[in-house]
Design a protein around this motif. Structure first.
Motif, PDB file in Angstrom:
ATOM      1  N   ASN A  78      41.925  -9.831  45.113  1.00 15.07           N
ATOM      2  CA  ASN A  78      41.185 -10.637  44.142  1.00 15.07           C
ATOM      3  C   ASN A  78      39.705 -10.260  44.018  1.00 15.07           C
ATOM      4  OD1 ASN A  78      43.565 -12.173  43.619  1.00 15.07           O
ATOM      5  ND2 ASN A  78      43.111 -13.425  45.431  1.00 15.07           N
ATOM      6  N   SER A  79      39.320  -9.147  44.638  1.00 13.99           N
ATOM      7  CA  SER A  79      37.953  -8.668  44.466  1.00 13.99           C
ATOM      8  C   SER A  79      37.807  -8.054  43.078  1.00 13.99           C
ATOM      9  CB  SER A  79      37.628  -7.625  45.526  1.00 13.99           C
ATOM     10  OG  SER A  79      38.404  -6.454  45.319  1.00 13.99           O
ATOM     11  N   GLU A 108      40.810  -6.402  40.828  1.00 15.61           N
ATOM     12  CA  GLU A 108      41.151  -6.846  39.476  1.00 15.61           C
ATOM     13  C   GLU A 108      41.027  -5.702  38.473  1.00 15.61           C
ATOM     14  OE1 GLU A 108      42.516  -9.629  38.707  1.00 15.61           O
ATOM     15  OE2 GLU A 108      42.327 -10.503  40.710  1.00 15.61           O
ATOM     16  N   ASP A 109      40.012  -4.868  38.641  1.00 16.70           N
ATOM     17  CA  ASP A 109      39.832  -3.732  37.734  1.00 16.70           C
ATOM     18  C   ASP A 109      40.986  -2.747  37.845  1.00 16.70           C
ATOM     19  OD1 ASP A 109      37.492  -4.760  36.780  1.00 16.70           O
ATOM     20  OD2 ASP A 109      36.184  -3.491  38.020  1.00 16.70           O
ATOM     21  N   LEU A 110      41.409  -2.482  39.079  1.00 20.08           N
ATOM     22  CA  LEU A 110      42.535  -1.569  39.284  1.00 20.08           C
ATOM     23  C   LEU A 110      43.812  -2.153  38.681  1.00 20.08           C
ATOM     24  CD1 LEU A 110      43.585   1.062  40.554  1.00 20.08           C
ATOM     25  CD2 LEU A 110      44.024  -0.229  42.665  1.00 20.08           C
ATOM     26  N   HIS A 111      44.028  -3.428  38.910  1.00 18.32           N
ATOM     27  CA  HIS A 111      45.208  -4.101  38.363  1.00 18.32           C
ATOM     28  C   HIS A 111      45.211  -4.028  36.840  1.00 18.32           C
ATOM     29  CE1 HIS A 111      47.838  -7.486  37.197  1.00 18.32           C
ATOM     30  NE2 HIS A 111      48.440  -7.313  38.373  1.00 18.32           N
TER      31      HIS A 111
END
Length: 502
Positions: A378-379, A383-386
């Motif tokens: 949730n960092s 989130e960016d990678l997800h």
């Protein structure tokens, strides 16, 4: 054959001398219906289309160089007499033999059965009713041109739309005007189209020309997926109810595929000969970039790829040959999704694609952590990678949003929504790992390779999705032409008098 007086009489006499039936295509789009009718020997005399890009496509393919034909026309604003005068196609009562096309179902269904009759009897009273405008305009064109035959097409739900059966109501109005009329449901896959597209078709003939309606016999066989049968049952709900209660209707069950027919044309037979577009490789090489996709770059055919009988037909369609290659073999820029496409199996839909994306995310996350990167759950980095790998759509709410095509089966219905995204038709070849190109969509609709689409990629996709498959239109047109061929029963004296009068 007993002839009527006036315009109908004159049209029949003209046809008895061997002239081609002349077609007016209303709501023509780019010209799928027109192309099928032209192939069957009809003359495409005029069209009415409100979309500027589609109107330009129709003109470019059927009246090249005639700028008047490319002008978009709103049927509610252009009177029939104005159309005839602007195009210089002769006397309005004798200029057209056949009207094809049909208004969107909303033009009928929001009006209601009783009001349809009121509009028919008192059209001026509903001049300002937006729900009735397209319907009254359509009837106005039928009244003005007095066609010998009519063909209408629409989605199956038009037979059960807003609680009533639109084609049945249309038949009743046309019967009052001197026509014999019937409608049915036809699936394009039974007629040589590599696509399982189900649509309602309505045919009407002047009673002076024919006393009954026939629909084309299937030329191919296919076992449709279960969903098609259930959808057809929903569409036929009102027809079924009418049958059970003993009420008459004009629906005719579609002809069945019987005998030793060849199997339906598959997706691979339709597009397998076209040059490969390996999206991931193109992306790495910088060939595939973000931006508008124009349809002006020639892609040569790959001589090493075998063309099926269907593919040869698309390459060699008379007057629409494309010997040098194609100019619309372009695809969407979807860098996030190409790898997902490569992992999907034929028939997979969005839930399976979503699972593949989650697996890919976990793989990338593990690789990053093994490199020593600190990416906590949730960092922002997490989130960016997800976000860079997993599509944002809820997989429980959009199961049909994505679909990878089957190689050896006809494609699912090509929709106008392709103009917004193409996830409904992901190429079956995992090495290419992409959605279909404009030309592949055109092939799946049975447009020949030399047929030109105006505009850019999204506009071309929309035109293709809105069209009637030309090969299905051809099958319908051939069946309708049989009625015109019987006009030859006119006496030689009648023919002579017509030629003398002309």
């Amino acid at each position: 054959m007993k002839l009527s007086n006036g315009a109908v009489d004159q049209k029949l006499r003209r046809l008895s001398c061997g002239a081609a039936p002349r077609v007016l295509d209303l709501f023509s789009g780019c010209g799928g219906l027109s192309l099928g009718f032209q192939k069957a020997g009809f003359e495409i005399t005029a069209s009415v289309e409100n979309n500027p890009v589609a109107a330009a496509s129709h003109a470019q393919n059927f009246h090249p160089g005639d700028h008047l034909r490319a002008v978009p026309l709103d049927i509610t604003q252009v009177e029939p007499i104005q159309l005839v005068q602007d195009l210089g196609i002769g006397d309005i009562k004798t200029a057209v033999d056949v009207i094809i096309g049909g208004p969107p179902c909303q033009a009928f269904a929001r009006v209601g059965r009783s009001k349809l009759r009121e509009i028919e009897n008192h059209p001026e009273a509903f001049r300002h009713d937006p729900r009735a405008k397209l319907y009254t305009a359509y009837l106005n064109y039928v009244q003005a041109f007095t066609p010998l035959a009519i063909l209408m097409e629409n989605v199956p739900d038009v037979m059960n739309f807003g609680g009533h059966n639109v084609p049945q109501e249309v038949c009743e109005v046309l019967e009052d005007r001197g026509y014999v009329c019937a409608y049915t449901l036809l699936n394009a896959a039974y007629y040589g189209v590599p696509q399982m597209r189900e649509r309602m078709f309505l045919i009407a003939f002047r009673r002076e020309l024919a006393q009954s309606i026939h629909f084309p016999e299937p030329t191919h066989r296919v076992n449709l997926p279960p969903g098609y049968k259930s959808s057809r049952n929903v569409a036929l709900k009102l027809v079924t109810a009418a049958t059970q209660t003993g009420n008459t209707h004009n629906y005719i069950a579609p002809p069945e595929a019987v005998g030793p027919l060849p199997p339906a044309v598959t997706a691979h037979e339709a597009i397998g000969d076209l040059p490969e577009l390996r999206a991931r490789e193109m992306l790495k090489k910088g060939i595939l970039k973000r931006g508008a996709r124009r349809l002006d770059q020639l892609t040569s055919y790959d001589a090493k790829r075998t063309a099926s009988a269907f593919a040869k037909q698309m390459k060699e369609w008379p007057n629409f040959e494309a010997a040098a290659g194609i100019r619309d073999h372009v695809i969407r820029f979807l860098p996030r999704d190409y790898e997902i496409f490569s992992r999907m199996s034929p028939g997979d839909q969005y839930p399976q694609a979503y699972e593949h994306a989650l697996t890919m995310f976990k793989e990338k996350l593990k690789e990053a952590r093994e490199r020593g990167e600190s990416i906590g759950a949730n960092s922002p980095e997490y989130e960016d990678l997800h976000k860079s790998i997993v599509p944002p759509y809820d997989h429980t709410k959009f199961p049909n949003k994505w679909r990878k095509m089957w190689r050896d089966y006809p494609a699912r219905t090509i929709m106008a929504h392709l103009g917004k995204d193409s996830y409904s038709h992901i190429h079956y070849d995992s090495n290419q790992a992409r959605t279909i190109s404009v030309r592949e969509a055109a092939r799946l609709q049975s447009f020949p390779d030399g047929f030109v689409f105006s505009g850019a990629m999204n506009q071309a996709f929309q035109q293709i999705g809105n069209a009637v498959p030309p090969l299905l239109a051809f099958a319908l047109a051939k069946t309708m032409m049989q009625a015109f061929s019987e006009v030859g029963s006119l006496s030689e004296e009648s023919k002579t008098s017509f030629v003398s009068a002309g």
